[in-house]
Design a protein around this motif. Sequence first.
Motif, PDB file in Angstrom:
ATOM      1  N   ALA A 144       7.921   7.902   0.608  1.00  0.00           N
ATOM      2  CA  ALA A 144       7.584   9.163   1.277  1.00  0.00           C
ATOM      3  C   ALA A 144       8.614   9.397   2.381  1.00  0.00           C
ATOM      4  N   VAL A 145       9.217  10.586   2.359  1.00  0.00           N
ATOM      5  CA  VAL A 145      10.247  10.945   3.337  1.00  0.00           C
ATOM      6  C   VAL A 145       9.855  12.268   3.981  1.00  0.00           C
ATOM      7  N   THR A 146       9.832  12.313   5.321  1.00  0.00           N
ATOM      8  CA  THR A 146       9.527  13.555   6.032  1.00  0.00           C
ATOM      9  C   THR A 146      10.441  13.704   7.243  1.00  0.00           C
ATOM     10  N   ASP A 147      10.528  14.935   7.728  1.00  0.00           N
ATOM     11  CA  ASP A 147      11.252  15.176   8.986  1.00  0.00           C
ATOM     12  C   ASP A 147      10.275  15.358  10.142  1.00  0.00           C
ATOM     13  N   PHE A 148       9.024  15.007   9.942  1.00  0.00           N
ATOM     14  CA  PHE A 148       8.018  15.228  10.984  1.00  0.00           C
ATOM     15  C   PHE A 148       7.094  14.022  11.090  1.00  0.00           C
ATOM     16  N   TYR A 149       6.387  14.006  12.220  1.00  0.00           N
ATOM     17  CA  TYR A 149       5.385  12.978  12.470  1.00  0.00           C
ATOM     18  C   TYR A 149       4.294  13.592  13.320  1.00  0.00           C
ATOM     19  N   LYS A 150       3.045  13.400  12.917  1.00  0.00           N
ATOM     20  CA  LYS A 150       1.931  13.989  13.652  1.00  0.00           C
ATOM     21  C   LYS A 150       1.413  13.014  14.696  1.00  0.00           C
ATOM     22  N   GLN A 151       1.360  13.466  15.931  1.00  0.00           N
ATOM     23  CA  GLN A 151       0.829  12.685  17.040  1.00  0.00           C
ATOM     24  C   GLN A 151      -0.351  13.453  17.625  1.00  0.00           C
ATOM     25  N   GLY A 152      -1.545  13.116  17.174  1.00  0.00           N
ATOM     26  CA  GLY A 152      -2.729  13.863  17.570  1.00  0.00           C
ATOM     27  C   GLY A 152      -2.669  15.266  17.011  1.00  0.00           C
ATOM     28  N   ASN A 153      -2.721  16.260  17.894  1.00  0.00           N
ATOM     29  CA  ASN A 153      -2.642  17.653  17.462  1.00  0.00           C
ATOM     30  C   ASN A 153      -1.210  18.174  17.444  1.00  0.00           C
ATOM     31  N   GLY A 207       0.819  -1.201   0.000  1.00  0.00           N
ATOM     32  CA  GLY A 207       0.000   0.000   0.000  1.00  0.00           C
ATOM     33  C   GLY A 207       0.854   1.252   0.000  1.00  0.00           C
ATOM     34  N   LYS A 208       1.831   1.299   0.888  1.00  0.00           N
ATOM     35  CA  LYS A 208       2.833   2.361   0.942  1.00  0.00           C
ATOM     36  C   LYS A 208       4.171   1.644   1.070  1.00  0.00           C
ATOM     37  N   ASN A 209       4.920   1.574  -0.006  1.00  0.00           N
ATOM     38  CA  ASN A 209       6.093   0.709   0.008  1.00  0.00           C
ATOM     39  C   ASN A 209       7.121   1.095   1.063  1.00  0.00           C
ATOM     40  N   LEU A 210       7.588   2.349   1.007  1.00  0.00           N
ATOM     41  CA  LEU A 210       8.671   2.791   1.877  1.00  0.00           C
ATOM     42  C   LEU A 210       8.299   4.141   2.467  1.00  0.00           C
ATOM     43  N   VAL A 211       8.204   4.189   3.815  1.00  0.00           N
ATOM     44  CA  VAL A 211       7.784   5.395   4.523  1.00  0.00           C
ATOM     45  C   VAL A 211       8.817   5.699   5.597  1.00  0.00           C
ATOM     46  N   LEU A 212       9.451   6.870   5.488  1.00  0.00           N
ATOM     47  CA  LEU A 212      10.456   7.306   6.458  1.00  0.00           C
ATOM     48  C   LEU A 212       9.983   8.632   7.031  1.00  0.00           C
ATOM     49  N   VAL A 213       9.616   8.641   8.315  1.00  0.00           N
ATOM     50  CA  VAL A 213       9.020   9.838   8.906  1.00  0.00           C
ATOM     51  C   VAL A 213       9.770  10.246  10.168  1.00  0.00           C
ATOM     52  N   GLN A 214       9.589  11.518  10.524  1.00  0.00           N
ATOM     53  CA  GLN A 214      10.206  12.141  11.705  1.00  0.00           C
ATOM     54  C   GLN A 214      11.725  12.001  11.682  1.00  0.00           C
ATOM     55  N   GLY A 215      12.307  12.229  10.498  1.00  0.00           N
ATOM     56  CA  GLY A 215      13.747  12.226  10.390  1.00  0.00           C
ATOM     57  C   GLY A 215      14.356  10.856  10.602  1.00  0.00           C
TER      58      GLY A 215
END
Length: 464
Positions: free
Chosen positions: A336-345, A302-310
Motif C-alpha cells: 500500500a502506497v499513499t501520499d497521506f497519513y491520517k492523524q485523528g481528524n 498482516g500488511k507486508n509493505l506500507v508506505l504512507v505520507q509520501g
Amino acid sequence: MKNILVAIIIAGITLSACKKNSFITGNANVTTSVDSLHFDTLFTSTGSVTKLFRIFNQNDQKLRIDEVSLGGGSASVFKINVDGFNGPTVSNLEVEANDSLYVFVTVKIDPSVANLPFVIQDSVGIRFNNQQQWVQLDAWGQNANFIRSAYINGDETWTNDLPYVILGGMQVAENVTLTLEKGTRVYLHADAPILIDGTLQANGGADDKDKVIFRSDRLDEPYKNYPSAWPGIFFRNKSINNQLKFTEIRNSYQGVVVDHPASNGQPKLTLKETIIDNCFDAGLMAINSSVKAENCLISNCGKNLVLVQGGNYSFTHCTVASYSNSYIQHKDPVLAVTDFYKQGNNTVTADLHANFVNSIFWGDNGNVDNEVIAQKQGSGVFDLSFTNCLLKVKTNPANTTLTNVILNQPPAFELIETQKKLYNFRLKDESPALNKGMATGITIDLDGKPRPVGLPDLGSFEKQ
C-alpha cells in the motif's frame, strides 16, 4: 464510679483482643513485598537459586489465606515453600493482624533440554476472601548476554560469541552507533521494542551461521513461531545511516517502522539481502521517510509493505508475498502506497517518489483482489512506478506508471504448504518471472548467489 471506669477499660481491652483474634471476612488490605521476582541465572549448568517475598496482612484482624499456589502447578520449573509448607499449592494459611508470611521460591532447570526458552515464566497466586493477587516469576535461561531496559549512549559493537536477550526494551541514543557483527543473534521478550534514535548497522553474511537474527526469545513449541511475540524495530525521527544486511526479522508485531526522512538527505534505512517474515501487523512501514531495499523478502505479514505520507523509496529485486495461514489471515494488500497519513481528524500529505524494479508482489488464500494499491490525496508530486515487475491486481493501481509488467500470472514459488507453514519463495523452472528483469548492477541475490550480467529473474532469488 471507679469500679465502672475499670469495667469499661477491661471491656475495651477484651473487645480489642476479640477483634484481633477474629478473621476479616470482607475486603482485606493485603500487599506483597514485590510484584515480581527475577532470577538472573545462566543455565549453562544446572541452576538452583532461591529468592523470597512476603505477604503482609495490613489489617487489624487475622486473615485466612485460602491458597498460595504456582500457576504452572507441579509441572512448573519453579517450586514454592510457604512458611515451611511445600507447594505447588499451600492452603488454609492464617496470618495474624499486621503480620506476614514468607514465600520462598526456587528454580531449577536441566540445561540439557535443547529447546528451552531464554526466559522462563510462571506466577504465584494468592487467594483470600474472594480476592486474588499475583507475583510474577521469570528466570533467564541458557547462556546469553541478558539486557534489561537498556539505554545505549555510546558506540557499541555486538559479536556472535553469545546471543543477546533483551527484556524491557532497548534504546540507542542520538549520534550513537550500535554495530552487529555477522552471526549476531538478538532475542526479544514480549515487552522489548528496539528504539533507534541514532544508528543501527547489522552486518550479516550469506551463510546461515553468519546472518544477523532478530526474533522472539521463546524458542519452545508452540510459541517459537507465533507472530506478535515482540514489538519490533523502530527507526525514529533523529535516526540516520541505518543498514541491515543479510539480516532476518521474524515473529514481531511490526517488523520495521521508519519514521520521518533522514536529516542528512541519505536513505534513512538501507536493506540488503534482508528477510522480514511473520509479523502480525506491518512487515515494513515507512512514514514520510526514505528506504532503499535490494534483494529483500517481506513475507506472510498482516500488511507486508506500507508506505504512507509520501517519502523516497527504491525497491529492487524484492519479493513481497503473503498466504493466509492459521497465524495471520491475508486480508490486506501486500503493498500500500499513499501520499497521506491520517492523524485523528487531520490528513497530512507529502510528495512521493517510489520506484519498484524487478520485483514480485503476490498474495493468495485470502480475499484480496488488488495486492498493490496506490492512493493520492495531496496536490504535490506523486511519482510511483513499477518496472519489470510481477503484480497480482484486478485493477491497475491508480496514478502509477507500469512498464514491462507481468499481471496476474502466479510466480510459481518453489514450495507453499500453508497447513504445515512451509514456504520457499525461490522460483520453479516454469515461473513466468525467470529472465524477465532488467540489468541493475546488482550482482548477487538474497542467498548471496550470483545474478547474470544479462537478464536476471524477478524477485529476491535468482534461479541457479
